[in-house]
Write a protein that holds these residues in place. Structure first.
Motif, PDB file in Angstrom:
ATOM      1  N   GLU A 159       0.781   0.062  24.053  1.00  9.83           N
ATOM      2  CA  GLU A 159       1.656   0.462  22.953  1.00  9.83           C
ATOM      3  C   GLU A 159       0.857   1.115  21.833  1.00  9.83           C
ATOM      4  O   GLU A 159       1.263   2.131  21.279  1.00  9.83           O
ATOM      5  N   ARG A 160      -0.323   0.562  21.508  1.00  5.65           N
ATOM      6  CA  ARG A 160      -1.167   1.188  20.483  1.00  5.65           C
ATOM      7  C   ARG A 160      -1.661   2.548  20.948  1.00  5.65           C
ATOM      8  O   ARG A 160      -1.740   3.500  20.167  1.00  5.65           O
ATOM      9  N   TRP A 161      -2.001   2.664  22.223  1.00  4.17           N
ATOM     10  CA  TRP A 161      -2.477   3.919  22.777  1.00  4.17           C
ATOM     11  C   TRP A 161      -1.388   4.981  22.762  1.00  4.17           C
ATOM     12  O   TRP A 161      -1.655   6.139  22.458  1.00  4.17           O
ATOM     13  N   MET A 162      -0.159   4.578  23.058  1.00  2.91           N
ATOM     14  CA  MET A 162       0.963   5.516  23.038  1.00  2.91           C
ATOM     15  C   MET A 162       1.222   6.015  21.621  1.00  2.91           C
ATOM     16  O   MET A 162       1.461   7.191  21.412  1.00  2.91           O
ATOM     17  N   VAL A 163       1.175   5.096  20.648  1.00  2.00           N
ATOM     18  CA  VAL A 163       1.405   5.473  19.258  1.00  2.00           C
ATOM     19  C   VAL A 163       0.306   6.407  18.783  1.00  2.00           C
ATOM     20  O   VAL A 163       0.566   7.369  18.069  1.00  2.00           O
ATOM     21  N   ALA A 164      -0.928   6.157  19.196  1.00  2.60           N
ATOM     22  CA  ALA A 164      -2.054   7.008  18.779  1.00  2.60           C
ATOM     23  C   ALA A 164      -1.892   8.432  19.304  1.00  2.60           C
ATOM     24  O   ALA A 164      -2.355   9.371  18.668  1.00  2.60           O
ATOM     25  N   GLY A 165      -1.224   8.607  20.438  1.00  2.00           N
ATOM     26  CA  GLY A 165      -1.059   9.942  21.008  1.00  2.00           C
ATOM     27  C   GLY A 165       0.224  10.627  20.604  1.00  2.00           C
ATOM     28  O   GLY A 165       0.489  11.733  21.027  1.00  2.00           O
TER      29      GLY A 165
END
Length: 168
Positions: A159-165
């Motif tokens: 979820e953090r990785w998706m938000v970062a992208g």
């Protein structure tokens, strides 16, 4: 009266690749995590079904490819469970919600994987139900462990990785 063909400052083409990248970022787990989990579970269930035989690798890969079309369906069922159970469990602590969702995830995935892999290894003969039940029950602890790892470790990072992208 001169008209300029130069691009307006507002019409910057740079955000377009970011949207495409964001879409690929959302699909990447489906193409990496799901097959990895499928390989683990299909290997375990194949071993439970037939034991360690000479053609184990071939039968494992056949079982994996048989189970591959079932896995996206399992992902959609898990997303449905996540969206339908979370609102009903708002009074619960977040740890309890994650555990319940991990258990539901494990049960759904093991039901589907055990069915597909046992079918691939043994067909729908007379012993199918017994083989399937044994494979399901013996592989369920591994499925629960994977579900708990997904709920507490992998999903928050994803979820953090998706938000970062996500493009701003």
């Amino acid at each position: 009266m001169k008209t300029s063909l130069a691009a307006k400052p507002d019409a910057d083409p740079a955000p377009r690749p970011a949207v495409t990248t964001s879409r690929w970022r959302r699909l990447l787990p489906m193409f990496t995590l799901v097959p990895a989990i499928g390989l683990i579970l299909s290997g375990l269930i194949t071993w439970l079904n037939i034991g360690w035989v000479d053609d184990f690798g071939v039968r494992w890969m056949r079982a994996f490819f048989t189970a591959l079309p079932v896995m996206p369906l399992g992902m959609f069922i898990m997303m449905f469970l996540d969206r339908s159970l979370k609102p009903r469990l708002t009074a619960w602590p977040s740890v309890g919600v994650k555990v319940v969702l991990a258990l539901c995830t494990a049960i759904v995935m093991e039901l589907m994987m055990a069915s597909a892999v046992t079918f691939s290894n043994n067909g729908l003969g007379t012993g199918f139900v017994a083989q399937w039940a044994m494979a399901f029950l013996k592989s369920l602890p591994v499925g629960v462990l994977i579900g708990l790892c997904m709920a507490f470790l992998i999903k928050p990072r994803l979820e953090r990785w998706m938000v970062a992208g996500t493009p701003t």
